[in-house]
Design a protein around this motif. Structure first.
Motif, short mmCIF file in Angstrom:
data_model
loop_
_atom_site.label_atom_id
_atom_site.label_comp_id
_atom_site.label_asym_id
_atom_site.label_seq_id
_atom_site.Cartn_x
_atom_site.Cartn_y
_atom_site.Cartn_z
N ALA A 22 0.83 -1.20 0.00
CA ALA A 22 0.00 0.00 0.00
C ALA A 22 0.86 1.25 0.00
O ALA A 22 0.59 2.23 -0.72
N PHE A 23 1.92 1.23 0.85
CA PHE A 23 2.82 2.39 0.88
C PHE A 23 3.49 2.59 -0.49
O PHE A 23 3.71 3.72 -0.93
N ALA A 24 3.80 1.48 -1.18
CA ALA A 24 4.42 1.58 -2.52
C ALA A 24 3.47 2.24 -3.52
O ALA A 24 3.88 3.07 -4.35
N ILE A 25 2.18 1.88 -3.44
CA ILE A 25 1.19 2.48 -4.35
C ILE A 25 1.06 3.97 -4.08
O ILE A 25 1.03 4.80 -5.00
N ILE A 26 0.96 4.32 -2.78
CA ILE A 26 0.82 5.74 -2.42
C ILE A 26 2.04 6.53 -2.90
O ILE A 26 1.92 7.64 -3.45
N TYR A 27 3.22 5.91 -2.75
CA TYR A 27 4.44 6.59 -3.19
C TYR A 27 4.43 6.80 -4.71
O TYR A 27 4.77 7.88 -5.20
N LYS A 28 4.01 5.75 -5.45
CA LYS A 28 4.00 5.84 -6.92
C LYS A 28 2.99 6.88 -7.40
O LYS A 28 3.28 7.67 -8.32
N VAL A 29 1.83 6.92 -6.75
CA VAL A 29 0.82 7.92 -7.13
C VAL A 29 1.35 9.32 -6.88
O VAL A 29 1.22 10.23 -7.71
N GLY A 30 1.96 9.51 -5.72
CA GLY A 30 2.52 10.82 -5.42
C GLY A 30 3.62 11.20 -6.38
O GLY A 30 3.73 12.36 -6.81
N TYR A 31 4.46 10.21 -6.73
CA TYR A 31 5.56 10.48 -7.65
C TYR A 31 5.02 10.91 -9.02
O TYR A 31 5.52 11.87 -9.62
N GLN A 33 2.06 12.15 -9.65
CA GLN A 33 1.34 13.41 -9.54
C GLN A 33 2.28 14.60 -9.45
O GLN A 33 2.05 15.64 -10.07
N LEU A 34 3.34 14.46 -8.66
CA LEU A 34 4.21 15.60 -8.40
C LEU A 34 5.39 15.66 -9.38
O LEU A 34 5.74 16.74 -9.87
N LYS A 35 5.99 14.51 -9.64
CA LYS A 35 7.20 14.51 -10.47
C LYS A 35 6.88 14.49 -11.96
O LYS A 35 7.40 15.28 -12.74
N ASP A 36 5.98 13.54 -12.41
CA ASP A 36 5.68 13.37 -13.85
C ASP A 36 4.32 13.95 -14.23
O ASP A 36 3.81 13.69 -15.33
N GLY A 37 3.69 14.71 -13.36
CA GLY A 37 2.34 15.20 -13.63
C GLY A 37 2.22 16.02 -14.88
O GLY A 37 1.30 15.83 -15.70
N ASP A 38 3.16 16.93 -15.08
CA ASP A 38 3.09 17.81 -16.26
C ASP A 38 3.19 17.01 -17.56
O ASP A 38 2.48 17.28 -18.53
N ARG A 39 4.10 16.02 -17.53
CA ARG A 39 4.26 15.22 -18.75
C ARG A 39 3.00 14.44 -19.09
O ARG A 39 2.55 14.39 -20.24
N TRP A 40 2.39 13.81 -18.09
CA TRP A 40 1.18 13.02 -18.34
C TRP A 40 -0.02 13.89 -18.68
O TRP A 40 -0.87 13.50 -19.47
#
Length: 717
Positions: A22-31, A33-40
């Protein structure tokens, strides 16, 4: 106890694994959203907005008198952007709009439409398709005035998605000729053949992908489509209507499989009517295949092909129409195969061979003439242009097949069989083009169905009549062929086609059909010809395939369709009507009673009486008189040395002179003019031949008072 501790340990390990996942999913979603959000988000926008084609409006198809036969009408699918309208406009009009939608479509209640729109507005959806049913332009104008919608494009939110649909103002009339084209750009008829002109050039516009469909953006980058060009055909709507109705009636009463009709102008090749009907169910016929032009109608022509055989025969030999051939008892083995007639005709003339459609007569003549060199007969057929397509403007023209001695399937009976229209295949249009050439004084023209490409009233491209063969045969042969075809209607297998208003020339046909490689008792019946025979304006062919009722011959099945169409064409075309002579009231023109005789003497007599005489062949010595309204026509009586001349209607003096010059002894019975002769014209003259001629006065045979026949021996002067 150890077992309990083991279970607890396992549960704790599983729980820890789930937490880590669960922590891995939350981390990936945050990543993301914050890191690759503009590209997606950029990728999503690229997928969300796209250009798609805006299809051009197809051009119209017109008849020869500018009546629309096919056109594109605009239809619309109604969608809605419920987020655009301000709150006050939406709240004020939503109830009334829902009622209007429910009443118009009649499929759901007002509450359904109100709930559907409000839910979409609450969810922020910018595109809702209100109904999949298409509406027309008048409905669109009405809807644009409804509540909410009438606030305009930027405040009302209504979206009218335009879709063109092909419309035929005359219903199913000429439907197969007009044709179609599908989404894969496949089709048939004019729509397919002229798609390059009709289709126009598509544009494109930017659309946004949304739930339920694509919403146009209208950002000014759209490229407007260019509408297609119009085509003007040669079709006459009135004649087309008569052709289809007459054909449908004939198919129904004869319970036939299918049929076609083509009516064409002789000099131009313009097709004025073309109908194709096939049986869909018991007693129901509709346009399905193009039997007139395509492979579905390419069959063995049968007796209508005898005109080509006669043309080859007359071109190759010096035979005349009054020459005779012995057809025997109606059945004879010719070239290794038995040919039969409906009955035995015995010894008959070439004219009668054609009038009676004698298979034995035609096959025998062709076999005798070309047996030593059958390729020469085939070469004549090639010279007539029967071996190659016509280059018709519509796609799908059948390729004709004319057998050659070089073919592996050629056999000894092939020559005599081809002579009567078998072991070959032609489409009805190809047969008609050949007959049309005879009517057109030997000029074979290309049939034509489209005469121009237009944009509005501006002609962009026009199509002129194209000559395929400048001279199909000699003038002498043409005169003989026309006489034979007129005889078919006057005295032969199509006598019920006679009309008091105009003369018809043509030929009937009845061809046995091949099924599984065997000739059966199923027939394809036909009639092809032209009218008026003395000044041809139209040619026409009628094919009725596999009639099931008692009638099985072209003169009984196909000819009535020809008659009905010809009557309509003649009635509406005043240019081909014979002018009515003006004459003083109460005074009727009187012409002398003339029959046959020496051309020079008859011409002098007419001049002295003040009667206009028109020699058809000034070089001929002997003529027969055709009395017309105000004049007489002097038609030649062919005289060949070594053959018995035709002396009917001549005076005794002229008959004795003519027969005597041929060394024939004459026995004359009666007084007046020759009514009959014991030896038919054209028979060979043998040494010491004696002929008996019967003379009458005003139609009644008179004998001298003594009761002894008048006998004379004619001497050469």
């Amino acid at each position: 106890m150890n077992i309990k501790r083991s279970i607890v340990t396992r549960v704790r390990v599983a729980f820890l694994a789930i937490c880590l996942f669960a922590f891995a999913i939350i981390y990936k979603v945050g990543y993301i959203q914050l890191k690759d959000g503009d590209r997606w988000r950029e990728i999503a926008n690229e997928k969300r907005f796209h250009y798609q084609p805006v299809y051009a409006t197809r051009g119209n198809i017109y008849s020869n008198d500018d009546r629309i036969m096919a056109t594109s009408l605009p239809f619309y699918r109604v969608a809605f952007d419920p987020t655009i309208s301000p709150d006050d406009v939406f709240a004020k009009g939503i109830d009334s709009l829902s009622i209007q939608l429910s009443r118009f479509y009649g499929d759901h209640s007002p509450e359904y439409y109100k709930r559907k729109i409000k839910n979409a507005r609450s969810a922020g959806r910018k595109y809702v398709r209100l109904n999949s049913r298409l509406i027309n332009y008048q409905d669109k104008k009405m809807m644009a005035k409804w509540p909410v919608f009438r606030a305009g494009k930027n405040r009302g939110g209504v979206i009218f998605e335009k879709l063109d649909r092909r419309f035929l103002p005359f219903g199913s009339l000429a439907k197969r000729t007009i044709g179609f084209i599908n989404e894969d750009r496949n089709g048939a008829g004019l729509e397919f053949s002229f798609n390059r002109h009709l289709a126009g050039k598509d544009g494109e516009a930017l659309y946004e992908r949304m739930a339920g469909g694509n919403k146009p953006i209208n950002d000014g980058t759209e490229v407007k489509p260019m509408p297609g060009f119009d085509i003007q055909t040669t079709i006459d709507i009135n004649l087309q209507d008569v052709a289809e109705n007459a054909l449908r009636h004939a198919l129904t009463i004869n319970d036939a499989a299918h049929g076609c009709v083509i009516l064409m102008e002789v000099s131009t090749g313009h097709i004025k009517a073309i109908a194709n009907l096939g049986r869909q169910s018991e007693g129901v016929y509709a346009e399905d295949y193009n039997y007139a032009v395509g492979n579905q109608g390419r069959t063995e022509p049968g007796s209508t092909f005898k005109l080509a055989s006669m043309m080859a025969l007359l071109e190759e030999t010096d035979l005349q129409l009054n020459d005779t051939v012995d057809t025997g008892v109606g059945s004879e083995r010719i070239g290794g195969a038995v040919k039969t007639d409906t009955r035995g005709y015995g010894k008959i003339t070439l004219q009668q061979v054609f009038e009676k459609s004698s298979n034995v007569g035609v096959a025998k003549l062709i076999q005798q003439t070309f047996e030593s060199n059958p390729q020469k007969y085939v070469d004549y057929l090639h010279k007539f242009g029967l071996h190659q397509p016509l280059g018709f403007q519509m796609n799908g023209e059948a390729v004709p097949y004319i057998k050659s001695p070089k073919d592996r399937s050629w056999s000894r009976p092939s020559l005599s069989t081809m002579a009567i229209g078998y072991e070959m295949k032609l489409s009805p249009l190809q047969t008609l083009a050949f007959y049309n050439a005879v009517a057109n004084n030997g000029v074979k023209v290309q049939p034509m169905i489209v005469k121009s490409i237009k944009r509005a009233d501006q002609v962009l491209e026009s199509f002129d009549t194209k000559v395929l063969i400048p001279k199909i045969c000699s003038d002498e042969t043409l005169v003989q062929l026309k006489t034979m075809m007129e005889g078919v209607v006057e005295n032969g297998t199509a006598k019920h086609l006679k009309s008091k208003d105009y003369k018809v020339a043509g030929k009937t046909g009845t061809a046995r059909k091949v099924i599984n490689g065997q000739y059966t008792r199923r027939y394809s019946t036909s009639f092809v010809g032209y009218f008026p025979a003395d000044r041809p304006k139209y040619s026409c062919i009628v094919i009725i395939d596999n009639p099931q009722k008692n009638a099985q011959y072209g003169g009984d099945v196909a000819a009535p369709v020809f008659r009905e169409l010809a009557a309509k064409a003649y009635a509406q075309d005043l240019a081909i009507h014979a002018p009515m002579a003006r004459r003083p009231v109460g005074i009727a023109p009187k012409l002398p009673v003339l029959h046959a005789g020496n051309q020079e003497e008859l011409t002098i007599l007419c001049n002295k009486l003040g009667v206009s005489a028109h020699p058809m062949s000034p070089e001929e010595d002997w003529v027969r008189v055709d009395t017309q309204k105000q004049s007489v026509a002097l038609k030649p009586v062919p005289v060949k040395m070594g053959r018995v001349p035709d002396v009917t209607d001549m005076t005794l003096k002229d008959a004795l002179f003519l027969l005597g010059n041929h060394g024939i002894k004459v026995r004359a019975i009666g007084l007046g003019r020759v009514e009959s002769q014991s030896i038919p014209p054209g028979e060979p003259v043998a040494k010491g031949t004696t002929i008996t001629i019967t003379l009458t006065t005003h139609g009644a045979t008179r004998k001298p008072a003594t009761g002894t026949p008048v006998t004379a021996i004619a001497r050469a002067y």
